[in-house]
Structure formats: structure tokens, C-alpha cells
Enzyme design. Structure first.
Site, PDB file in Angstrom:
ATOM      1  N   GLU A  37       0.814  -1.211   0.000  1.00 40.59           N
ATOM      2  CA  GLU A  37       0.000   0.000   0.000  1.00 40.59           C
ATOM      3  C   GLU A  37       0.850   1.265   0.000  1.00 40.59           C
ATOM      4  O   GLU A  37       0.317   2.366  -0.163  1.00 40.59           O
ATOM      5  CB  GLU A  37      -0.917  -0.003   1.225  1.00 40.59           C
ATOM      6  CG  GLU A  37      -1.897  -1.161   1.237  1.00 40.59           C
ATOM      7  CD  GLU A  37      -2.621  -1.329   2.553  1.00 40.59           C
ATOM      8  OE1 GLU A  37      -3.754  -1.839   2.536  1.00 40.59           O
ATOM      9  OE2 GLU A  37      -2.052  -0.976   3.615  1.00 40.59           O
ATOM     10  N   ASP A  65     -11.064  -6.960  -1.717  1.00 43.90           N
ATOM     11  CA  ASP A  65     -11.875  -8.169  -1.533  1.00 43.90           C
ATOM     12  C   ASP A  65     -13.281  -7.765  -1.129  1.00 43.90           C
ATOM     13  O   ASP A  65     -13.534  -6.613  -0.772  1.00 43.90           O
ATOM     14  CB  ASP A  65     -11.257  -9.094  -0.466  1.00 43.90           C
ATOM     15  CG  ASP A  65     -11.058  -8.385   0.871  1.00 43.90           C
ATOM     16  OD1 ASP A  65     -11.945  -8.514   1.738  1.00 43.90           O
ATOM     17  OD2 ASP A  65     -10.028  -7.720   1.055  1.00 43.90           O
TER      18      ASP A  65
END
Length: 233
Positions: A13, A198
Site C-alpha cells: 500500500e 476483496d
């Protein structure tokens, strides 16, 4: 020019964002990787905090004390809870809450800590600018409550329990409410923007591993565009 702090939990990230900064220098606080740099005329401090609320709290407190930013952006990945949200979509928090805090037996609302709110509100001026940037980029995004807890949400009964307690929830993750709580206590503006790696409860652990790098890169691209928009604004 503003002083802007950015917090991501994981290497995937933060790494692409780290590569985009100019005039960088690096330091470390505990296990937190810190990169100072510049982008779009702003002084930027990027922290790779590590996963979870304690790590996010340490990172945000370090920023508040040592960097004193005007805005802290928490970015990276999240799991969708809102129906119809898909992997690759963005979620923007209008409010953030803890989905695993419960002192209700002694008279508090679920998610509430003494002397603190259940929901931490994002200032509308930042949300409006973020929405404008996302619309210009044609990024699919969802606005609502992002809920934070110390568990990876991968089972349907976990999803249903969070929905039951917080009907407006759109996504869940493991750091945002800690960032928001520290910002609230220091009176620092914050933004929470995540890309969905997700869908919580639907093979979440498998999809997370496959899409975490995509989520990190897409989040970085949006943050970089947002910083340029802040300069223009």
C-alpha cells in the site's frame, strides 16, 4: 503548500507512493517506516505503519507530534460490505467507527468509548474535493461508514454482525478508526480512502492476496491526483 501525512498499513500500500515522491529522505520510528518527500508542492510524510489499530495509533500520534500535518490521509485496501461493491472500486468514509468496541453493558452505545463519539466525521470540504477528483477520473466509488476492527473479515456471519450493528457500513478494515480517533483528539483533519481488495465474506482471504497490490497502486494514484487538486484549490 500544505503539510500532509499519509498512512498505509502494508508495503504493497506504500511502495508505489514512496517511488512517486521527490526529494525523499527516510527514517524509522519503532517498526514504522517513514518517508519524507514532496509532491505537487506539498511537504508529504508517508508512514508504513503495519497492520492493526495499535500500529495505526502509533503512526498517527508520531505524525501529530513530529510532523504536525494539516491533513492526514489513511489509504490502502479494504473489504467490501456494501451490496454491489466490487473489487477495484473505491470506498470513501463520511464517518468511521470501531466495529469491535463494546462497553454497552455499562451504559454506552455499541462502538462508543467514554468521552468519545461512536462515529468520527470527515470534514465535508475534503470529501467534496475527493469526490470531484474521483468523478474526473471516472473511478467507481462508494461513500458511507467504514468500520474498523482487529480481525480480518472473511466469514459471512462476521459481515452480518457488522451490518446489524452499523446499517450504513460500506466496508471494513483494520486501521481507519484508530487514525480518526487520534486525529479527533488532536483536532487534525483526516480523510479515509480505500480501494477494495476483496468482498468481505466471499473468498476474502484469497482475493486479498491476489488484489492487494492493485488496491495499493490505485489508492496511491488517487492520492497523488488529490494532492494536485489541493494545490489547485
Amino acid at each position: 503548500m500544505k503539510r500532509i501525512g499519509v498512512i498505509g498499513a502494508m508495503h504493497q500500500e506504500c511502495e508505489y507512493y514512496r517511488e512517486q515522491l521527490s526529494d525523499t529522505r527516510h527514517e524509522q520510528y519503532l517498526d514504522i517506516k517513514i518517508t519524507h518527500g514532496r509532491h505537487a508542492g506539498h511537504d508529504v510524510c508517508l508512514l508504513e505503519s503495519g497492520i492493526g489499530k495499535v500500529n495505526a495509533t502509533l503512526a498517527t500520534e508520531w505524525l501529530a507530534r513530529s510532523f504536525q500535518p494539516e491533513l492526514i490521509i489513511n489509504t490502502g485496501s479494504a473489504g467490501a460490505i456494501k451490496g454491489g461493491a466490487r473489487i477495484g472500486d473505491f470506498v470513501f468514509a463520511s464517518q468511521v467507527c470501531h466495529h469491535d468496541v463494546d462497553v454497552s453493558p455499562i451504559g454506552f452505545a455499541y462502538g462508543e468509548l467514554p468521552r468519545l463519539p461512536v462515529f468520527y466525521q470527515v470534514r465535508k470540504k475534503w470529501l467534496n474535493l475527493l469526490n470531484e477528483v474521483a468523478n474526473e477520473l471516472n473511478d467507481v466509488h462508494h461513500l458511507g461508514v467504514i468500520a474498523t476492527g482487529e480481525s480480518f473479515i472473511y466469514q459471512q456471519h462476521q459481515v452480518e454482525l457488522i451490518r446489524q450493528r452499523f446499517p450504513a457500513v460500506i466496508a471494513c478494515e483494520m486501521e481507519a478508526a484508530a487514525v480518526a480517533q487520534v486525529c479527533h483528539m488532536h483536532d487534525i483533519d483526516f480523510l479515509i480512502l480505500r480501494n477494495l481488495s476483496d468482498v468481505a465474506g466471499e473468498d476474502a482471504q484469497l482475493n486479498f492476496m491476489e488484489y492487494i497490490e492493485q488496491a495499493g497502486r490505485k489508492s496511491t494514484e488517487l492520492v497523488l491526483t488529490l494532492l494536485a487538486a489541493i494545490s489547485s484549490d
